[in-house]
Scaffold this active site. Structure first.
Site, PDB file in Angstrom:
ATOM      1  N   ARG A  80       0.848  -1.182   0.000  1.00  0.00           N
ATOM      2  CA  ARG A  80       0.000   0.000   0.000  1.00  0.00           C
ATOM      3  C   ARG A  80       0.890   1.241   0.000  1.00  0.00           C
ATOM      4  O   ARG A  80       1.622   1.492   0.957  1.00  0.00           O
ATOM      5  CB  ARG A  80      -0.911   0.006   1.234  1.00  0.00           C
ATOM      6  CG  ARG A  80      -1.698   1.286   1.394  1.00  0.00           C
ATOM      7  CD  ARG A  80      -2.663   1.250   2.568  1.00  0.00           C
ATOM      8  NE  ARG A  80      -3.269   2.573   2.695  1.00  0.00           N
ATOM      9  CZ  ARG A  80      -3.194   3.342   3.777  1.00  0.00           C
ATOM     10  NH1 ARG A  80      -2.586   2.928   4.881  1.00  0.00           N
ATOM     11  NH2 ARG A  80      -3.746   4.539   3.783  1.00  0.00           N
ATOM     12  N   HIS A 124      -3.077  10.870   0.741  1.00  0.00           N
ATOM     13  CA  HIS A 124      -2.529  10.697   2.092  1.00  0.00           C
ATOM     14  C   HIS A 124      -2.008  12.071   2.549  1.00  0.00           C
ATOM     15  O   HIS A 124      -0.817  12.242   2.815  1.00  0.00           O
ATOM     16  CB  HIS A 124      -1.450   9.616   2.069  1.00  0.00           C
ATOM     17  CG  HIS A 124      -1.185   8.964   3.406  1.00  0.00           C
ATOM     18  ND1 HIS A 124      -1.325   7.614   3.638  1.00  0.00           N
ATOM     19  CD2 HIS A 124      -0.782   9.482   4.598  1.00  0.00           C
ATOM     20  CE1 HIS A 124      -1.009   7.323   4.892  1.00  0.00           C
ATOM     21  NE2 HIS A 124      -0.674   8.450   5.501  1.00  0.00           N
ATOM     22  N   GLU A 169      -7.326   8.207   6.445  1.00  0.00           N
ATOM     23  CA  GLU A 169      -7.636   8.807   7.746  1.00  0.00           C
ATOM     24  C   GLU A 169      -8.177  10.240   7.644  1.00  0.00           C
ATOM     25  O   GLU A 169      -7.569  11.176   8.172  1.00  0.00           O
ATOM     26  CB  GLU A 169      -6.393   8.794   8.648  1.00  0.00           C
ATOM     27  CG  GLU A 169      -5.907   7.403   8.966  1.00  0.00           C
ATOM     28  CD  GLU A 169      -4.793   7.369  10.017  1.00  0.00           C
ATOM     29  OE1 GLU A 169      -4.323   8.432  10.449  1.00  0.00           O
ATOM     30  OE2 GLU A 169      -4.407   6.260  10.414  1.00  0.00           O
ATOM     31  N   ASN A 290      -7.310   1.485  10.086  1.00  0.00           N
ATOM     32  CA  ASN A 290      -6.001   1.784  10.651  1.00  0.00           C
ATOM     33  C   ASN A 290      -6.150   1.811  12.163  1.00  0.00           C
ATOM     34  O   ASN A 290      -7.005   2.531  12.691  1.00  0.00           O
ATOM     35  CB  ASN A 290      -5.489   3.156  10.185  1.00  0.00           C
ATOM     36  CG  ASN A 290      -5.211   3.225   8.694  1.00  0.00           C
ATOM     37  OD1 ASN A 290      -5.390   2.241   7.970  1.00  0.00           O
ATOM     38  ND2 ASN A 290      -4.764   4.377   8.241  1.00  0.00           N
ATOM     39  N   TYR A 292      -4.043   2.053  15.917  1.00  0.00           N
ATOM     40  CA  TYR A 292      -2.841   2.238  16.736  1.00  0.00           C
ATOM     41  C   TYR A 292      -3.127   2.061  18.220  1.00  0.00           C
ATOM     42  O   TYR A 292      -2.388   1.376  18.912  1.00  0.00           O
ATOM     43  CB  TYR A 292      -2.199   3.609  16.445  1.00  0.00           C
ATOM     44  CG  TYR A 292      -1.588   3.633  15.067  1.00  0.00           C
ATOM     45  CD1 TYR A 292      -0.323   3.115  14.847  1.00  0.00           C
ATOM     46  CD2 TYR A 292      -2.306   4.099  13.963  1.00  0.00           C
ATOM     47  CE1 TYR A 292       0.237   3.059  13.569  1.00  0.00           C
ATOM     48  CE2 TYR A 292      -1.763   4.065  12.691  1.00  0.00           C
ATOM     49  CZ  TYR A 292      -0.490   3.551  12.500  1.00  0.00           C
ATOM     50  OH  TYR A 292       0.042   3.495  11.230  1.00  0.00           O
ATOM     51  N   GLU A 352      -3.379  -0.238   8.274  1.00  0.00           N
ATOM     52  CA  GLU A 352      -2.202   0.224   9.033  1.00  0.00           C
ATOM     53  C   GLU A 352      -2.305  -0.327  10.447  1.00  0.00           C
ATOM     54  O   GLU A 352      -3.364  -0.274  11.072  1.00  0.00           O
ATOM     55  CB  GLU A 352      -2.128   1.754   9.170  1.00  0.00           C
ATOM     56  CG  GLU A 352      -1.715   2.477   7.927  1.00  0.00           C
ATOM     57  CD  GLU A 352      -1.607   3.995   8.130  1.00  0.00           C
ATOM     58  OE1 GLU A 352      -1.356   4.450   9.273  1.00  0.00           O
ATOM     59  OE2 GLU A 352      -1.777   4.712   7.130  1.00  0.00           O
TER      60      GLU A 352
HETATM   61  C1  PNW Z   1      -1.266   7.519  10.671  1.00  0.00           C
HETATM   62  N1  PNW Z   1      -3.130  10.196  16.249  1.00  0.00           N
HETATM   63  O1  PNW Z   1      -1.295   8.781  11.262  1.00  0.00           O
HETATM   64  C2  PNW Z   1      -0.937   7.809   9.244  1.00  0.00           C
HETATM   65  O2  PNW Z   1      -1.806   7.240   8.313  1.00  0.00           O
HETATM   66  C3  PNW Z   1       0.506   7.576   8.898  1.00  0.00           C
HETATM   67  O3  PNW Z   1       0.864   8.423   7.845  1.00  0.00           O
HETATM   68  C4  PNW Z   1       1.373   7.760  10.110  1.00  0.00           C
HETATM   69  O4  PNW Z   1       2.747   7.715   9.813  1.00  0.00           O
HETATM   70  C5  PNW Z   1       0.998   6.677  11.101  1.00  0.00           C
HETATM   71  O5  PNW Z   1      -0.389   6.705  11.391  1.00  0.00           O
HETATM   72  C6  PNW Z   1       1.755   6.740  12.417  1.00  0.00           C
HETATM   73  O6  PNW Z   1       1.484   7.951  13.076  1.00  0.00           O
HETATM   74  C7  PNW Z   1      -1.748   9.047  12.523  1.00  0.00           C
HETATM   75  O7  PNW Z   1      -2.770  11.265  16.733  1.00  0.00           O
HETATM   76  C8  PNW Z   1      -1.342  10.255  13.071  1.00  0.00           C
HETATM   77  O8  PNW Z   1      -3.949   9.452  16.858  1.00  0.00           O
HETATM   78  C9  PNW Z   1      -1.805  10.636  14.313  1.00  0.00           C
HETATM   79  C10 PNW Z   1      -2.672   9.809  14.999  1.00  0.00           C
HETATM   80  C11 PNW Z   1      -3.069   8.590  14.456  1.00  0.00           C
HETATM   81  C12 PNW Z   1      -2.598   8.223  13.202  1.00  0.00           C
END
Ligand code: PNW
Length: 459
Positions: A80, A124, A169, A290, A292, A352
């Protein structure tokens, strides 16, 4: 980390890695590329942690062949990447800059030759600066411009791309770009940022129509989700958690899946015109997820401009970004999407998931990242559990193939399976690269039925 073997994934499961254009390419003025909002933002003193820019980044512009070879060695079945709008339309409108599209044309061919499915994200976060000068995503016309750009990319790559992702996102782009100003374009509008949500969604819907007209698809969008954990069980905390959930998890997905906007958010009804909601709800083939971390939320202080306050979640280990490591949140969000949307929910691919750690080469030049291995192991078990719960998940992409330019954090946060020396550009696969290849991808890997065969000690 448990010693139980990682469970197998269903036949045909898609294993991939993700990147984005501004974070890896460099070549900021190569082949007629114009400036984007991220060039402007990064070149404004004081906005990036280490004062760096994406002018060179990972120099993928020159090293793409090496990077495709790294993916082939990893055994992934998909890659991707994102297409940089300012390479395709340096001014944000008008005919395509063929030299910019040539780069992606070659990339897609190289991927196909390596047996890797190209998965293309159209946006993006790198809006051409001239479109920002006209109002950016606050301006309704940007949605129409996006669909024209999508058509140009589809005309050139539509015969070979295996999955289209319109936007990455849109929630993070709206909230950090237009709400808090931590990202480009650096606006601080808080809840007045909602036009940037609606116009991104409208752009998505118009782009889906453009992609359907030119290609066989399939078509997706990649949303960021974060299960919400209320800090306490008071009515005020629960109301704050519901408001944050509506903002982060439902603002984009409810209208995409035909439910309209969540009422909780008090959107200006004047934003939505004519058949906008029908355009936005165009059927999707895949939902990109995505993930995290979850979010801790409590009631705001009196007089706060927001109906919630974000709080640190106690009891989790943290990555170098300070983000909690909470694999249970992935299972919770996947089953939560299924429960909320039922039959409206298309198959999911995790587009992601990954983590930043302070990975440093040792005296022999090897990079050991046991924390990343533990992170991926735990998240893959959570993903497998969600599949067992009956959620239709057909792929998983690690963020990221390479250490890269992490937006406002510059080069200070390393998310890669491959270490990058930002001085020389040298790439060194970390131990997580060998782990992913040998432990996760090999048993379930479906590179046309083949499994990864590279030697286990290559990293
Ligand atoms: C994503 N938050 O960004 C993006 O899709 C990527 O480009 C980035 O490198 C990756 O996650 C890691 O950060 C985010 O603040 C940026 O919760 C900020 C947040 C979440 C995702």
């Amino acid at each position: 980390m448990t010693t139980e073997p990682l469970p197998e994934f269903p036949a045909g499961f898609r294993w991939g890695v993700s990147t984005s254009a501004y974070q890896i390419e460099g070549g900021a003025t190569a082949a007629g590329r114009g400036p984007s909002i991220w060039d402007t933002f990064a070149h404004t003193p004081g906005l990036i942690a280490d004062g760096s820019t994406g002018d060179v980044a990972c120099d993928h512009w020159h090293r793409h062949a090496e990077d495709v070879a790294l993916m082939a060695g990893l055994g992934v079945s998909a890659y991707r990447f994102s297409v940089a709008w300012p390479r395709v339309q340096p001014g944000g409108s008008g005919p395509a800059n063929a030299a910019g599209l040539d780069f992606y044309d070659r990339l897609v061919d190289d991927l196909a030759a390596a047996g890797i499915d190209p998965v293309a994200t159209l946006y993006h976060w790198d809006l051409p600066q001239p479109l920002q000068d006209a109002g950016g995503w606050l301006h309704r016309d940007t949605a129409a411009r996006f669909a024209e750009y999508a058509d140009l990319v589809a005309a050139r790559l539509g015969d070979r791309v295996k999955l289209w992702i319109t936007l990455n996102e849109p929630f993070i782009h709206m909230s950090l770009g237009y709400g808090t100003g931590e990202h480009a374009p650096g606006r601080t509008l808080l809840f007045d940022a909602f036009p940037a949500a609606h116009h991104q969604l409208l752009g998505h819907g118009l782009a889906v129509a453009a992609l359907r007209a030119r290609t066989a698809g399939p078509v997706a969008i990649a949303n960021n989700y974060s299960p919400v954990r209320p800090a306490g069980d008071t009515d005020a905390d629960l109301a704050a958690a519901a408001a944050y959930d509506a903002l982060h998890n439902r603002l984009f997905t409810d209208p995409l899946l035909g439910l309209g906007y969540p009422d909780l958010l008090g959107l200006d009804p004047g934003l939505v015109r004519g058949d906008d909601l029908a355009v936005i709800a165009a059927p999707l083939d895949v939902l990109g997820v995505n993930y995290y971390n979850p979010s801790g939320v409590r009631a705001p202080e009196p007089g706060s401009p927001l109906p919630f306050e974000l709080v640190e979640l106690a009891g989790y280990p943290r990555t170098a970004f300070g983000w909690p490591v909470a694999p249970d949140g992935l299972r919770e969000l996947l089953t939560g999407l299924r429960d909320r949307y039922g039959d409206r929910l298309p198959p999911i691919q995790v587009t992601e998931n990954g983590c930043a750690y302070d990975d440093v080469p040792d005296a022999e030049g090897r990079v050991h990242d046991p924390d990343r291995i533990a992170y991926l192991d735990a998240h893959l078990r959570a993903l497998r559990a969600a599949i067992d719960d009956g959620v239709d998940v057909t792929g998983y992409f690690v963020w990221s193939l390479l250490d890269n330019w992490e937006w406002a954090e510059g080069f200070t946060k390393r998310f890669g399976l491959v270490h990058v020396d930002f001085g020389t550009g040298a790439r060194t696969p970390k131990s997580s690269y060998a782990w992913l290849r040998d432990t996760a991808i090999r048993p379930g890997g479906t590179r046309d039925g083949r499994t990864a065969t590279a030697p286990a000690d290559a990293a």
